[in-house]
Design a protein around this motif. Structure first.
Motif, PDB file in Angstrom:
ATOM      1  N   TYR A 213       0.824  -1.201   0.000  1.00 26.94           N
ATOM      2  CA  TYR A 213       0.000   0.000   0.000  1.00 26.94           C
ATOM      3  C   TYR A 213       0.865   1.261   0.000  1.00 26.94           C
ATOM      4  N   VAL A 214       1.953   1.228   0.793  1.00 36.17           N
ATOM      5  CA  VAL A 214       2.870   2.365   0.825  1.00 36.17           C
ATOM      6  C   VAL A 214       3.575   2.513  -0.526  1.00 36.17           C
ATOM      7  N   PHE A 215       4.026   1.375  -1.080  1.00 34.85           N
ATOM      8  CA  PHE A 215       4.679   1.429  -2.389  1.00 34.85           C
ATOM      9  C   PHE A 215       3.730   1.954  -3.461  1.00 34.85           C
ATOM     10  N   ARG A 216       2.460   1.593  -3.345  1.00 33.54           N
ATOM     11  CA  ARG A 216       1.487   2.070  -4.334  1.00 33.54           C
ATOM     12  C   ARG A 216       1.350   3.594  -4.268  1.00 33.54           C
ATOM     13  N   LEU A 217       1.304   4.133  -3.059  1.00 38.05           N
ATOM     14  CA  LEU A 217       1.228   5.581  -2.905  1.00 38.05           C
ATOM     15  C   LEU A 217       2.485   6.254  -3.446  1.00 38.05           C
ATOM     16  N   MET A 218       3.653   5.670  -3.154  1.00 39.95           N
ATOM     17  CA  MET A 218       4.907   6.251  -3.641  1.00 39.95           C
ATOM     18  C   MET A 218       4.958   6.237  -5.168  1.00 39.95           C
ATOM     19  N   ALA A 219       4.559   5.111  -5.778  1.00 38.81           N
ATOM     20  CA  ALA A 219       4.588   5.009  -7.233  1.00 38.81           C
ATOM     21  C   ALA A 219       3.613   6.000  -7.867  1.00 38.81           C
ATOM     22  N   SER A 220       2.416   6.125  -7.290  1.00 44.20           N
ATOM     23  CA  SER A 220       1.437   7.079  -7.834  1.00 44.20           C
ATOM     24  C   SER A 220       1.960   8.502  -7.746  1.00 44.20           C
ATOM     25  N   LEU A 221       2.618   8.822  -6.638  1.00 41.87           N
ATOM     26  CA  LEU A 221       3.165  10.169  -6.455  1.00 41.87           C
ATOM     27  C   LEU A 221       4.277  10.445  -7.469  1.00 41.87           C
ATOM     28  N   LEU A 222       5.123   9.443  -7.719  1.00 45.77           N
ATOM     29  CA  LEU A 222       6.211   9.626  -8.680  1.00 45.77           C
ATOM     30  C   LEU A 222       5.675   9.781 -10.102  1.00 45.77           C
ATOM     31  N   VAL A 223       4.603   9.058 -10.428  1.00 45.89           N
ATOM     32  CA  VAL A 223       4.008   9.190 -11.757  1.00 45.89           C
ATOM     33  C   VAL A 223       3.468  10.607 -11.955  1.00 45.89           C
ATOM     34  N   THR A 224       2.709  11.101 -10.983  1.00 45.66           N
ATOM     35  CA  THR A 224       2.149  12.452 -11.111  1.00 45.66           C
ATOM     36  C   THR A 224       3.254  13.506 -11.137  1.00 45.66           C
ATOM     37  N   ASN A 225       4.314  13.287 -10.375  1.00 46.73           N
ATOM     38  CA  ASN A 225       5.434  14.237 -10.393  1.00 46.73           C
ATOM     39  C   ASN A 225       6.105  14.256 -11.770  1.00 46.73           C
ATOM     40  N   GLU A 226       6.242  13.085 -12.374  1.00 48.63           N
ATOM     41  CA  GLU A 226       6.857  13.013 -13.693  1.00 48.63           C
ATOM     42  C   GLU A 226       5.964  13.649 -14.752  1.00 48.63           C
ATOM     43  N   LEU A 227       4.648  13.593 -14.548  1.00 53.57           N
ATOM     44  CA  LEU A 227       3.725  14.232 -15.487  1.00 53.57           C
ATOM     45  C   LEU A 227       3.945  15.738 -15.555  1.00 53.57           C
ATOM     46  N   LEU A 228       4.323  16.337 -14.412  1.00 56.49           N
ATOM     47  CA  LEU A 228       4.454  17.795 -14.353  1.00 56.49           C
ATOM     48  C   LEU A 228       5.879  18.298 -14.527  1.00 56.49           C
ATOM     49  N   LYS A 229       6.854  17.456 -14.237  1.00 56.11           N
ATOM     50  CA  LYS A 229       8.234  17.928 -14.120  1.00 56.11           C
ATOM     51  C   LYS A 229       8.743  18.576 -15.403  1.00 56.11           C
ATOM     52  N   GLN A 230       8.474  17.980 -16.543  1.00 60.35           N
ATOM     53  CA  GLN A 230       9.003  18.505 -17.793  1.00 60.35           C
ATOM     54  C   GLN A 230       8.337  19.813 -18.192  1.00 60.35           C
ATOM     55  N   PHE A 231       7.160  20.096 -17.644  1.00 62.69           N
ATOM     56  CA  PHE A 231       6.411  21.273 -18.059  1.00 62.69           C
ATOM     57  C   PHE A 231       6.505  22.407 -17.046  1.00 62.69           C
ATOM     58  N   GLY A 232       7.509  22.354 -16.173  1.00 65.52           N
ATOM     59  CA  GLY A 232       7.741  23.462 -15.247  1.00 65.52           C
ATOM     60  C   GLY A 232       6.872  23.402 -14.014  1.00 65.52           C
ATOM     61  N   ALA A 233       6.896  22.269 -13.289  1.00 63.50           N
ATOM     62  CA  ALA A 233       6.105  22.151 -12.059  1.00 63.50           C
ATOM     63  C   ALA A 233       6.560  23.200 -11.049  1.00 63.50           C
ATOM     64  N   PRO A 234       5.640  23.768 -10.265  1.00 64.06           N
ATOM     65  CA  PRO A 234       6.024  24.790  -9.286  1.00 64.06           C
ATOM     66  C   PRO A 234       6.937  24.213  -8.216  1.00 64.06           C
ATOM     67  N   ARG A 235       7.718  25.100  -7.625  1.00 61.20           N
ATOM     68  CA  ARG A 235       8.684  24.653  -6.615  1.00 61.20           C
ATOM     69  C   ARG A 235       7.986  24.023  -5.419  1.00 61.20           C
ATOM     70  N   TRP A 236       6.854  24.584  -5.021  1.00 58.54           N
ATOM     71  CA  TRP A 236       6.173  24.041  -3.843  1.00 58.54           C
ATOM     72  C   TRP A 236       5.702  22.614  -4.089  1.00 58.54           C
ATOM     73  N   TYR A 237       5.388  22.267  -5.342  1.00 58.65           N
ATOM     74  CA  TYR A 237       4.965  20.896  -5.626  1.00 58.65           C
ATOM     75  C   TYR A 237       6.139  19.930  -5.446  1.00 58.65           C
ATOM     76  N   GLY A 238       7.335  20.367  -5.814  1.00 61.41           N
ATOM     77  CA  GLY A 238       8.517  19.539  -5.576  1.00 61.41           C
ATOM     78  C   GLY A 238       8.748  19.296  -4.101  1.00 61.41           C
ATOM     79  N   TYR A 239       8.552  20.352  -3.272  1.00 62.05           N
ATOM     80  CA  TYR A 239       8.689  20.172  -1.827  1.00 62.05           C
ATOM     81  C   TYR A 239       7.624  19.211  -1.292  1.00 62.05           C
ATOM     82  N   TYR A 240       6.420  19.320  -1.812  1.00 69.18           N
ATOM     83  CA  TYR A 240       5.327  18.432  -1.404  1.00 69.18           C
ATOM     84  C   TYR A 240       5.681  16.978  -1.708  1.00 69.18           C
ATOM     85  N   VAL A 241       6.182  16.715  -2.910  1.00 70.27           N
ATOM     86  CA  VAL A 241       6.528  15.346  -3.298  1.00 70.27           C
ATOM     87  C   VAL A 241       7.651  14.809  -2.420  1.00 70.27           C
TER      88      VAL A 241
END
Length: 602
Positions: A213-241
């Motif tokens: 369950y923890v790994f599932r949350l981590m993987a989902s978070l990494l997927v969403t982070n990768e969705l935004l990273k190339q398009f200039g995700a805000p700095r606060w989102y990086g801190y959140y992740v």
């Protein structure tokens, strides 16, 4: 079937005889809304048949309930049976890996059954009283649906792996891992993982469920982070992740501690609830993301969030599920499909960006190739002109010098006018040599031919050599220090910088005006010499100040300077060489005086 719930105030203190006498509150599906270890008693009133006795099955779920104890009264004696995820899997009476207790209900009496629940994994519990035929039909339908869900998730994971091998996109690799973890978590929550691998080590099933369950949350978070990273995700989102990943890593380290597990459940419940909202909130900052792709990501996030929130409704007691489910897994099939569409859209956008960047790169390569050829042709032209002009100019200078010496032997009255003309010729030749030399130096700069060779030298010696060759050296005010002024840099490039600044000051200052040259160490930053300062100051006419914004540009010459020889390359060369030497140059204009200040590192 009527159900009632009683929570022990002192966990583990009640017997079945005492539990029967307690007051029970109406029960939906939520065991409790807190996260403290406790014992719950569930009283079940099963509807009696019209006549005689009937065999029914009490079906209890979900699979990951730790300890379930059923109490059934037979001939005035309470008989108990146990089940749960810390007992052998073969002890489960249901083929779908929930917990089934065959019981007998009688007509004309109230058929009460009591469940003693001890668990820290589950928030809610479902119970149904089914006839054997109905139970078989329900389990067949559920297994068919689960098989479909497993098949689709596995197909999506296989697709992600194949495309990742072909394209090497990071997001596909992370998405593949996410889908594999989702598949394993679904297997664990359904009980299949325990049946396949943990038959003799049941405690590993509980550990696997919490870990996955923890790994599932981590993987989902990494997927969403990768969705935004190339398009200039805000700095606060990086801190959140990073913050969430750090907490999830701590959960993995302390997954076996019951108290920590309860806190983890609380945090994970909150994380699952807000994760889609945080993703949507970060999208407006992604200005590089195309609008259509941004809308798709937002729509997908809200759809997945809706499915997660709907699945959480049983935890709040607002929905009574008819089948065994687990938080975040209800609607897992739709979530997997939606997430795969979001990843596919992201890959498409990345391909568009990649193709555009490749086109720009090819254009830049073609332009650089053309510019390189132009620079080579210009360099060849400069080499040719240098060779063709310097030799005749040297001959002219020698002839003029020889003629001047001859004229000096004649009476002054006869030679004065001719001598002045010859001096003008020599000055013009020197100016032409200076223009040629600067063109050669700029060409060498364009060809990246200046490689600094650092060494320690006395600045006083360089200045003396320059002043000795400067025609109007008497206009320069420079106070030589009695002790050597040592500097570590390239002496040849330093001499070019100083020569160009002095030549610029002499050429564009007021006639007969004084030019100030200052050379010193700056101790203002620390007690040690940290910077070397070179400053040249001269006076200009009221309307003769250069444009500060264009002063250091190549070929710039002010309107007041067109009647003077020059190329507009001197200050451009000075600024470029200062940058090569790790320094800087600053221009100031005040009270009809211009100051050029060079700062070099010591």
């Amino acid at each position: 079937m009527d159900r009632g719930l009683f929570v022990e105030s002192a966990p583990g203190s009640l017997t079945i005889e005492q539990a029967v006498t307690q007051d029970y509150n109406p029960f939906g599906v939520v065991l409790n809304r807190g996260f403290t270890p406790t014992i719950r008693w569930l009283r079940l009133l099963v509807q009696a048949p019209a006549q005689g006795s009937e065999q029914v099955v009490l079906r209890v779920g979900p699979h990951y309930i730790r300890d379930i104890q059923l109490f059934e009264q037979k001939e005035g004696v309470w008989i108990s049976r146990t089940a749960g995820d810390h007992f052998p899997v073969s002890q489960n009476a249901c083929a779908d890996h929930s917990y089934c207790f065959p019981v007998t209900v009688h007509a004309g009496v109230k058929n009460y059954f009591y469940l003693r629940i001890d668990t820290i994994n589950g928030f809610f519990l479902t119970t149904r009283a089914l006839q054997p035929d109905t139970l078989s039909s329900v389990m067949v339908d559920q297994q068919r649906n689960m098989g479909l869900e497993f098949g689709v998730i596995l197909a999506i994971a296989f697709w992600a792996l194949i495309v990742y091998i072909r394209t090497r996109h990071t997001i596909l690799g992370i998405f593949f891992i996410s889908e594999i973890v989702t598949l394993l978590f679904t297997l664990s929550s359904s009980g299949l993982l325990a049946a396949l691998f943990f038959e003799k080590h049941v405690w590993l099933d509980n550990l696997a469920f919490n870990t996955l369950y923890v790994f599932r949350l981590m993987a989902s978070l990494l997927v969403t982070n990768e969705l935004l990273k190339q398009f200039g995700a805000p700095r606060w989102y990086g801190y959140y992740v990073k913050g969430v990943l750090a907490i999830l890593c701590l959960e993995l380290l302390a997954i076996k501690l019951d108290y920590v597990t309860l806190l983890a459940l609380n945090f994970n419940f909150l994380l699952v609830s807000i994760m889609p909202l945080v993703l949507v909130a970060a999208l407006p900052w992604c200005h590089k993301m195309p609008v259509a792709h941004r809308r798709l990501i937002a729509g997908g996030a809200l759809l997945m969030g809706s499915l997660l929130w709907i699945d959480i409704l049983p935890l709040l007691g607002w929905v009574r599920p008819d089948i065994v489910s687990s938080p975040g897994n209800w609607g897992g099939l739709i979530v997997a499909v939606v997430l795969s569409i979001m990843v596919l859209s992201d890959i498409t956008q990345r391909r568009v960006i990649y193709d555009r960047e490749m086109q720009e790169l090819q254009f830049m390569r073609a332009r650089n190739l053309v510019e390189t050829e132009q620079i080579k042709e210009r360099s060849m032209l400069i080499d040719m002109l240098t060779h063709e002009l310097k030799n005749p100019l040297a001959t002219m200078r020698m002839a003029a010098g020889s003629l001047r010496r001859s004229l000096q032997q004649q009476p002054p009255k006869q030679s004065a006018d001719s001598t002045d003309r010859i001096d003008s010729m020599i000055q013009a030749i020197n100016n032409m040599n200076t223009v040629i030399e600067r063109c050669v130096q700029v060409d060498q700069l364009d060809q990246k031919g200046f490689s600094p060779k650092y060494e320690d030298f006395d600045v006083n010696e360089v200045v003396q050599a320059l002043l000795a060759s400067q025609p109007e050296a008497e206009r320069i005010d420079w106070r030589q220090q009695p002790s050597p002024l040592m500097l570590r840099t390239d002496p040849n490039l330093f001499a070019i910088v100083l020569a160009n600044l002095l030549d610029n000051a002499i050429k564009y200052s007021q006639p007969e005006s004084r030019i100030m040259l200052e050379l010193y160490d700056d101790h203002s930053i620390s007690e040690y010499a940290s910077r070397f300062i070179l400053r040249v100051t001269n006076t200009v006419g009221e309307n003769d100040a250069p444009d500060p914004g264009s002063l250091f540009n190549r070929y710039y010459r002010g309107e007041y300077a067109h009647d003077k020889s020059g190329t507009g390359l001197g200050l451009y060369l000075v600024k470029s060489l200062c940058k090569i030497l790790g320094g800087s140059i600053r221009f100031e204009h005040k009270d009809h005086r211009v100051h050029f200040t060079v700062e070099l590192k010591r």
